[in-house]
Design an enzyme around this catalytic site. Structure first.
Site, short mmCIF file in Angstrom:
data_model
loop_
_atom_site.label_atom_id
_atom_site.label_comp_id
_atom_site.label_asym_id
_atom_site.label_seq_id
_atom_site.Cartn_x
_atom_site.Cartn_y
_atom_site.Cartn_z
CB CYS A 159 -0.89 0.05 1.24
SG CYS A 159 -2.29 -1.09 1.20
CG HIS A 199 10.01 15.45 33.49
ND1 HIS A 199 11.31 15.06 33.24
CD2 HIS A 199 9.39 14.34 33.98
CE1 HIS A 199 11.45 13.78 33.53
NE2 HIS A 199 10.31 13.33 33.99
CB CYS A 247 7.91 8.21 34.56
SG CYS A 247 9.34 9.03 33.83
#
Lengths: 278, 123
Positions: free
Chosen positions: A96, A198, A239
């Site tokens: 495809c 973070h 995490c």
């Protein structure tokens, strides 16, 4: 005679060593201009920093070097799978999609995306499995199986250097919002939100390690801690476990939503698949 | 888990047995228990890597009373709701806690007392 022999062996060793140095140096000079010339968006975009910028020079070099980067093993496995006939349809991906270098370029940068049929988000791994079921009439790969990692990495690799650019408007909006809520919410026995480490403390040290921004532009990554390659969702689960939160099943809606939020949060950073991380 | 908070302190010990600073020192270093060094710099020159997320603990025994240290360990969010410091003696109000840890505080009451006793030696 013995002494002469020893001297000769030593000289030979020295020659081999020198040859090695010369080879290493020429390799460095040959690759250095290529690295600079590589068509890639930078690793820092405004206040967004790829995990690459937190790596040691050795690990950066490991990621850059296509022959040394351990993640390339999965790229190559994925390349084989791309051409392998699968399922009742006996169809390879390539039947495809043709040449992945053309058809898959940019795909990784746009995922996760809203899927109108399931009315949910779909990430690259889930998209591959959908193709397997619907086009190849084959069983979906288990999440984190070597085959799924290989195809995800191979497809991701085709977008290397392109800026992450996901849609968060229209029907994707509520999923994006849910991902953001997940990121901000405290969880686990240690009662920490992703955002605390973070965002608030990115750049600070946990024991010896600098906390990164938790960007996901490099996934799947070869992670030294794992001694293998892993997906974005494996990292989320890792995490979660680290803060003593119950990890969710890989492929869970919550993790796909989080993936969209994080992709947007790192918008403009280059796709680095397969990145090398600590 | 009942205790009285008075002016941002828990003045009374959580147990009848006095804290043991030597046991406290071991708990502080134990990665499954206190693991304070992951976030805080500590006056432990034999340890190479110290975190920089929390304030250094050098001299903490001068800056705080036993009661103030006790509340800061038991549930520091009563002093600062935004803090990243975990509550070491609390099981309520947590979300998605991993199976093995559900319904258990990070430290026992006696372990809190031991760590408080150790921290008071950091002068």
């Amino acid at each position: 005679v013995n002494a002469f022999h020893k001297e000769q062996t030593k000289r030979k060793q020295r020659q081999v060593f020198l040859l090695g140095v010369i080879l290493a140096l020429s390799a460095l000079f040959l690759t250095a201009p290529l690295l600079v010339a590589e068509d890639s968006t930078p690793y820092v975009v405004e206040d967004r920093r790829s995990g690459y910028t937190y790596l040691s020079p050795e690990n950066q070099q490991l990621q850059n070097d296509e022959f040394a980067n351990p993640g390339q093993l999965w790229v190559e496995k994925g390349r084989e799978l791309w051409q392998k006939p699968e399922g009742a349809a006996h169809a390879p991906c390539s039947s495809c999609h043709g040449d992945a270098a053309a058809s898959m370029r940019g795909v990784r940068a746009r995922y996760p995306r809203f899927d109108a049929r399931s009315k949910k988000l779909i990430n690259l791994e889930l998209q591959i499995n959908r193709c397997r079921e619907e086009r190849q009439h084959s069983a979906p790969y288990p999440y984190e199986s070597e085959a799924l990692l290989a195809l995800t990495t191979f497809i991701g690799f085709q977008s290397r250097g392109l800026p992450v650019d996901v849609r968060i408007d229209g029907p994707a909006q509520p999923f994006f919002a849910a991902g953001r809520v997940f990121f901000m919410r405290r969880r686990g026995q240690l009662d920490l939100a992703c955002a605390q480490c973070h965002e608030q403390y990115a750049g600070q040290r946990l024991r010896g390690d600098v906390i990164s921004q938790g960007q996901i532009n490099g996934f799947p990554i070869y992670r030294h801690t794992w001694q293998t390659l892993g997906s974005t969702h494996r990292m989320f689960a890792w995490c979660n476990s680290a803060i003593r939160a119950q990890p969710l099943p890989l492929g869970a809606d919550e993790y796909v939503n989080l993936e969209l939020y994080l992709a947007w949060r790192g918008r403009g950073l280059p796709v680095e698949t397969p990145a090398v991380r600590r | 888990m009942s205790y009285d908070v008075v002016k941002n302190t828990i003045p009374a010990q959580l147990t009848n047995r006095p804290g043991d600073p030597e046991r406290g020192r071991r708990i502080v270093l134990d990665r499954e228990k206190g693991d304070c060094i992951v976030c805080h710099a500590m006056p432990l020159p034999d340890r190479q890597f110290h975190g920089t997320v929390g304030p250094p603990l050098d001299g903490v025994g001068n800056r705080y009373s036993a009661g103030a240290l006790r509340l800061r360990m038991v549930d520091p969010k009563q002093i600062n709701p935004q803090t990243s410091m975990p509550a070491y003696y609390k099981i309520e109000g947590l979300h998605q806690v991993a199976e093995g840890y559900r319904g258990k505080p990070i430290l026992t009451a006696q372990e809190i007392e031991d760590v408080v006793a150790y921290l008071l030696t950091l002068k």
